[in-house]
Design an enzyme around this catalytic site. Structure first.
Site, PDB file in Angstrom:
ATOM      1  N   GLU A 109       1.169  23.901 -19.965  1.00  0.00           N
ATOM      2  CA  GLU A 109       1.092  23.307 -18.639  1.00  0.00           C
ATOM      3  C   GLU A 109       1.789  24.175 -17.615  1.00  0.00           C
ATOM      4  OE1 GLU A 109       0.580  18.655 -19.623  1.00  0.00           O
ATOM      5  OE2 GLU A 109       2.602  19.338 -19.190  1.00  0.00           O
ATOM      6  N   CYS A 123       5.515  26.518 -11.343  1.00  0.00           N
ATOM      7  CA  CYS A 123       6.418  26.463 -12.489  1.00  0.00           C
ATOM      8  C   CYS A 123       5.600  26.861 -13.709  1.00  0.00           C
ATOM      9  CB  CYS A 123       6.942  25.028 -12.607  1.00  0.00           C
ATOM     10  SG  CYS A 123       8.004  24.733 -14.010  1.00  0.00           S
ATOM     11  N   CYS A 130       8.927  24.964 -27.686  1.00  0.00           N
ATOM     12  CA  CYS A 130      10.196  25.662 -27.454  1.00  0.00           C
ATOM     13  C   CYS A 130      10.992  25.701 -28.741  1.00  0.00           C
ATOM     14  CB  CYS A 130      11.005  24.953 -26.371  1.00  0.00           C
ATOM     15  SG  CYS A 130      12.476  25.866 -25.839  1.00  0.00           S
ATOM     16  N   CYS A 134      17.000  21.024 -26.818  1.00  0.00           N
ATOM     17  CA  CYS A 134      17.764  20.299 -25.817  1.00  0.00           C
ATOM     18  C   CYS A 134      17.362  18.828 -25.882  1.00  0.00           C
ATOM     19  CB  CYS A 134      17.519  20.891 -24.428  1.00  0.00           C
ATOM     20  SG  CYS A 134      17.937  22.646 -24.353  1.00  0.00           S
ATOM     21  N   CYS A 137      15.058  17.119 -23.137  1.00  0.00           N
ATOM     22  CA  CYS A 137      13.833  17.802 -22.707  1.00  0.00           C
ATOM     23  C   CYS A 137      12.637  17.392 -23.557  1.00  0.00           C
ATOM     24  CB  CYS A 137      14.031  19.311 -22.784  1.00  0.00           C
ATOM     25  SG  CYS A 137      12.556  20.239 -22.307  1.00  0.00           S
ATOM     26  N   ASN A 321      14.865  12.973 -15.611  1.00  0.00           N
ATOM     27  CA  ASN A 321      13.539  12.347 -15.606  1.00  0.00           C
ATOM     28  C   ASN A 321      13.288  11.725 -16.966  1.00  0.00           C
ATOM     29  OD1 ASN A 321      12.618  13.218 -12.963  1.00  0.00           O
ATOM     30  ND2 ASN A 321      12.699  15.270 -13.865  1.00  0.00           N
ATOM     31  N   CYS A 364      10.440  17.842 -14.283  1.00  0.00           N
ATOM     32  CA  CYS A 364      11.163  18.661 -15.263  1.00  0.00           C
ATOM     33  C   CYS A 364      11.277  17.949 -16.604  1.00  0.00           C
ATOM     34  CB  CYS A 364      12.593  18.914 -14.813  1.00  0.00           C
ATOM     35  SG  CYS A 364      12.735  20.074 -13.507  1.00  0.00           S
TER      36      CYS A 364
HETATM   37  N1  SAH Z   1      14.304  26.852 -21.110  1.00  0.00           N
HETATM   38  C1  SAH Z   1      14.607  27.098 -19.727  1.00  0.00           C
HETATM   39  C2  SAH Z   1      13.497  26.706 -18.770  1.00  0.00           C
HETATM   40  C3  SAH Z   1      12.812  25.381 -19.017  1.00  0.00           C
HETATM   41  S1  SAH Z   1      13.724  23.912 -18.627  1.00  0.00           S
HETATM   42  C4  SAH Z   1      15.905  26.437 -19.352  1.00  0.00           C
HETATM   43  O1  SAH Z   1      16.479  25.724 -20.182  1.00  0.00           O
HETATM   44  O2  SAH Z   1      16.393  26.652 -18.252  1.00  0.00           O
HETATM   45  C5  SAH Z   1      13.795  23.911 -16.869  1.00  0.00           C
HETATM   46  C6  SAH Z   1      14.862  22.974 -16.305  1.00  0.00           C
HETATM   47  O3  SAH Z   1      14.452  21.618 -16.503  1.00  0.00           O
HETATM   48  C7  SAH Z   1      16.203  23.119 -16.983  1.00  0.00           C
HETATM   49  O4  SAH Z   1      17.228  23.248 -16.036  1.00  0.00           O
HETATM   50  C8  SAH Z   1      16.371  21.819 -17.742  1.00  0.00           C
HETATM   51  O5  SAH Z   1      17.735  21.492 -17.841  1.00  0.00           O
HETATM   52  C9  SAH Z   1      15.589  20.863 -16.879  1.00  0.00           C
HETATM   53  N2  SAH Z   1      15.135  19.662 -17.591  1.00  0.00           N
HETATM   54  C10 SAH Z   1      14.621  19.597 -18.817  1.00  0.00           C
HETATM   55  N3  SAH Z   1      14.329  18.318 -19.151  1.00  0.00           N
HETATM   56  C11 SAH Z   1      14.655  17.553 -18.080  1.00  0.00           C
HETATM   57  C12 SAH Z   1      14.561  16.160 -17.803  1.00  0.00           C
HETATM   58  N4  SAH Z   1      14.060  15.293 -18.678  1.00  0.00           N
HETATM   59  N5  SAH Z   1      14.973  15.736 -16.586  1.00  0.00           N
HETATM   60  C13 SAH Z   1      15.449  16.610 -15.674  1.00  0.00           C
HETATM   61  N6  SAH Z   1      15.555  17.929 -15.887  1.00  0.00           N
HETATM   62  C14 SAH Z   1      15.166  18.407 -17.083  1.00  0.00           C
END
Ligand code: SAH
Length: 373
Positions: A109, A123, A130, A134, A137, A321, A364
């Site tokens: 996406e 984006c 991945c 995390c 995420c 989110n 995000c």
């Molecule tokens: N792997 C990279 C890029 C992808 S995540 C990284 O970790 O930076 C991009 C951003 O989205 C990151 O800052 C992450 O902390 C944020 N993110 C991921 N899941 C999220 C969620 N459920 N709500 C808000 N931000 C989120």
């Protein structure tokens, strides 16, 4: 307790291709290859590079100033294969989510977010799934299928721009809207796919191709310290922006929400970030996802100030989110306001990132795919 940190292995490699993926080659690489494989004159690489990256043609046949014999040879040896645009969802706020199908049938996406400069910030994804885990995420729940090839990273931008141009044509607009900014914040950990991400940056910023400005590109990392060091050593800090997903102010909490912290803790991460040479006026971005009652207290805000003291940086605060795969909640607006207030009172440039496109699951961390569910 969370399990010990591990970086997952991909389920498979980037699919082999018996043809050369010319869309993933830098101008220089293309030139060298054309001379060797086709015996083409030097100026041909300029022409072909422009066809691929400026005009974004999807067949060699369209390259009208290239002799027919050379086009036929290109057809035999090279490929311009890319993604198929599988679905587009538009959110109330104008954010668009593109679902793309890779040539081997995976889904990725890419999200278009209208920006203040009357263009779009795109984006983009760097991996299918991945390797990190995390906890907040959604992409993590997909597992790690594979890396994206440089050609597949840049094609996300080209398909989006093609779509905007088709729309302008249909609506009779004089100028198509443009992708002006890029953030490597879609699916995947860009620095875990370092070589392809680096190649994609070189291609996208080439003035003879898409000609995007490195000042408008940001690569975001969860904190892969050796790759951050390499990013610095190779001078990428002078070319593009770096964002770091900090997301916690103590190792205990960060170990839990971002298991990569068990390998490279906050102090190690910040030391690596501090060591990245950057353009003088450029700031590091720190991202901070606010998770209710996990990392959103006044003490967290104060610790964040202490951690970032001395950095030329700004902080993007992103209220979590919610999605089905994470056990967290978004803090209420009053808590968010208080957190922001503490940062701003101390003059830390902090921006609240309101969720964009959350009605289409494009905010995000929500880029898990219904299609692969
Ligand atoms: N792997 C990279 C890029 C992808 S995540 C990284 O970790 O930076 C991009 C951003 O989205 C990151 O800052 C992450 O902390 C944020 N993110 C991921 N899941 C999220 C969620 N459920 N709500 C808000 N931000 C989120």
């Amino acid at each position: 307790m969370s399990e010990l940190f591990s970086i997952r292995r991909p389920q498979g490699p980037i699919p082999a291709s018996d043809k050369v993926r010319v869309r993933g080659m830098s101008h220089e690489e293309l030139g060298a290859w054309l001379t060797e494989a086709l015996g083409a004159p030097r100026y041909r690489s300029d022409q072909i590079f422009k066809w691929i990256h400026e005009k974004r043609v999807r067949s060699f046949d369209a390259m009208s100033n290239v002799p027919a014999a050379e086009r036929a040879r290109l057809e035999e040896l090279a490929t311009l294969e890319g993604h198929a645009l599988d679905a587009v969802a538009t959110a109330k706020d104008g954010t668009r989510k593109l679902r793309l199908r890779t040539s081997d049938g995976q889904f990725i996406e890419s999200v278009l977010i209208p920006n203040d400069e009357r263009g779009y910030t795109q984006c983009i994804s760097s991996q299918v799934g991945c390797a990190l885990n995390c906890r907040f995420c959604a992409t993590a729940s997909l597992g790690f299928l594979r890396n994206l090839h440089a050609a597949e990273i840049v094609d996300q931008v080209y398909l989006a721009q093609d779509m905007l141009e088709r729309e302008a044509e249909q609506s009779g607009a004089q100028w198509p809207e443009r992708v002006t900014n890029l953030v490597y914040m879609g699916m995947g950990e860009p620095l875990h796919n370092y070589n392809h991400v680096r190649s994609s940056l070189g291609i996208l910023t080439d003035a003879k191709g898409a000609g995007l400005s490195g000042k408008r590109i940001t690569v975001s990392t969860s904190g892969l310290v050796p790759a951050i060091e390499r990013f610095g050593r190779e001078g990428l800090g002078h070319e593009v922006g770096l964002a770091v997903s900090l997301n916690a102010t103590t190792d205990a909490v960060r170990d839990e929400v971002m298991p990569i912290n068990q390998r490279w803790n906050i102090a190690t991460l910040l030391a690596a970030v501090d060591g990245v040479p950057m353009q003088r006026r450029r700031r590091i971005t720190f991202e901070y996802v606010l998770l209710a009652e996990v990392n959103d207290s006044d003490d967290d805000a104060r610790r964040l100030l202490r951690l970032l003291r001395g950095f030329r940086c700004h902080v993007n605060v992103i209220p979590f989110n919610p999605h089905a795969h994470a056990p967290y909640r978004r803090p209420d607006p009053e808590r968010v306001r208080k957190f922001m207030h503490i940062l701003r009172t101390a003059k830390l440039p902090a921006y609240l990132r309101t969720p964009r496109g959350d009605d289409i699951q494009a905010a995000c961390g929500q880029l898990a795919l219904e299609a692969s569910a």
